[in-house]
Design a protein around this motif. Structure first.
Motif, PDB file in Angstrom:
ATOM      1  N   HIS A  25      24.156   6.501  32.291  1.00 49.77           N
ATOM      2  CA  HIS A  25      24.195   5.290  33.112  1.00 49.77           C
ATOM      3  C   HIS A  25      23.040   4.354  32.755  1.00 49.77           C
ATOM      4  N   GLU A  26      21.848   4.895  32.554  1.00 50.17           N
ATOM      5  CA  GLU A  26      20.694   4.085  32.188  1.00 50.17           C
ATOM      6  C   GLU A  26      20.885   3.442  30.817  1.00 50.17           C
ATOM      7  N   GLN A  27      21.439   4.188  29.858  1.00 50.04           N
ATOM      8  CA  GLN A  27      21.692   3.641  28.530  1.00 50.04           C
ATOM      9  C   GLN A  27      22.723   2.515  28.595  1.00 50.04           C
ATOM     10  N   GLU A  68      22.399  14.304  32.800  1.00 41.80           N
ATOM     11  CA  GLU A  68      23.077  13.677  31.670  1.00 41.80           C
ATOM     12  C   GLU A  68      23.814  12.420  32.110  1.00 41.80           C
ATOM     13  N   LEU A  69      24.466  12.482  33.239  1.00 41.23           N
ATOM     14  CA  LEU A  69      25.177  11.326  33.780  1.00 41.23           C
ATOM     15  C   LEU A  69      24.212  10.177  34.066  1.00 41.23           C
ATOM     16  N   LYS A  70      23.066  10.504  34.629  1.00 43.80           N
ATOM     17  CA  LYS A  70      22.044   9.499  34.932  1.00 43.80           C
ATOM     18  C   LYS A  70      21.544   8.843  33.640  1.00 43.80           C
ATOM     19  N   LEU A  84      24.071  -3.294  28.522  1.00 43.55           N
ATOM     20  CA  LEU A  84      24.626  -4.472  29.184  1.00 43.55           C
ATOM     21  C   LEU A  84      23.563  -5.539  29.427  1.00 43.55           C
ATOM     22  N   SER A  85      22.332  -5.132  29.706  1.00 42.15           N
ATOM     23  CA  SER A  85      21.280  -6.123  29.933  1.00 42.15           C
ATOM     24  C   SER A  85      20.940  -6.846  28.643  1.00 42.15           C
TER      25      SER A  85
END
Length: 145
Positions: free
Chosen positions: A37-39, A32-34, A44-45
């Protein structure tokens, strides 16, 4: 002696099952943390992407709650003609926020770029403004301010 070993075995099995469950919970949490982080990295990108070259619209966040459209016109109008100003006020059933978000759309790109350059992180009523390019919006035939 054999009975004592058999009596201890269920306790060891239960401890192993509990340990395996903790590992599964930890694996789930890490996954879930990963994903979070990806979202966040995707979000941000998108923000860092080059703005559309035809936009004259600026997105302003961290606006103090006492700033209204007239104040934005006065502050941003120093850079050029303004086509529209919009503050996203809390809805009637929402509590007041310590800061708001708004948009200032200039009639010309150069004026918007100058305002972006000069006012990013500038303080307005004690709060630093965060300014970025907004999506293009239709321009009126005559400036608002």
């Amino acid at each position: 002696m054999h009975d004592a070993a058999e009596a201890q075995w269920p306790d060891e099995l239960a401890a192993k099952e509990a340990s395996d469950k903790k590992k599964r919970n930890l694996d789930t949490f890490l996954e879930e943390l990963k994903q979070e982080h990806e979202q966040e990295a995707k979000r941000l990108s998108r923000r860092a992407e080059a703005p559309p070259e035809n936009t004259t619209n600026l997105h302003i966040s961290n606006l103090p709650s006492d700033v209204d459209e007239q104040v934005l016109c006065t502050v941003f109008g120093k850079f050029g003609a303004i086509g529209s100003v919009k503050i996203l006020w809390p809805r009637g059933d929402e509590p007041a926020r310590p800061h708001n978000t708004g948009f200032v759309c200039f009639m010309e790109r150069a004026a918007a770029a100058a305002a972006l350059q000069s006012l990013s992180n500038a303080e307005l009523h004690g709060q630093p403004l965060r300014i970025s390019w907004g999506k293009p919006v239709p321009l009126p035939s005559k400036p608002l301010y």
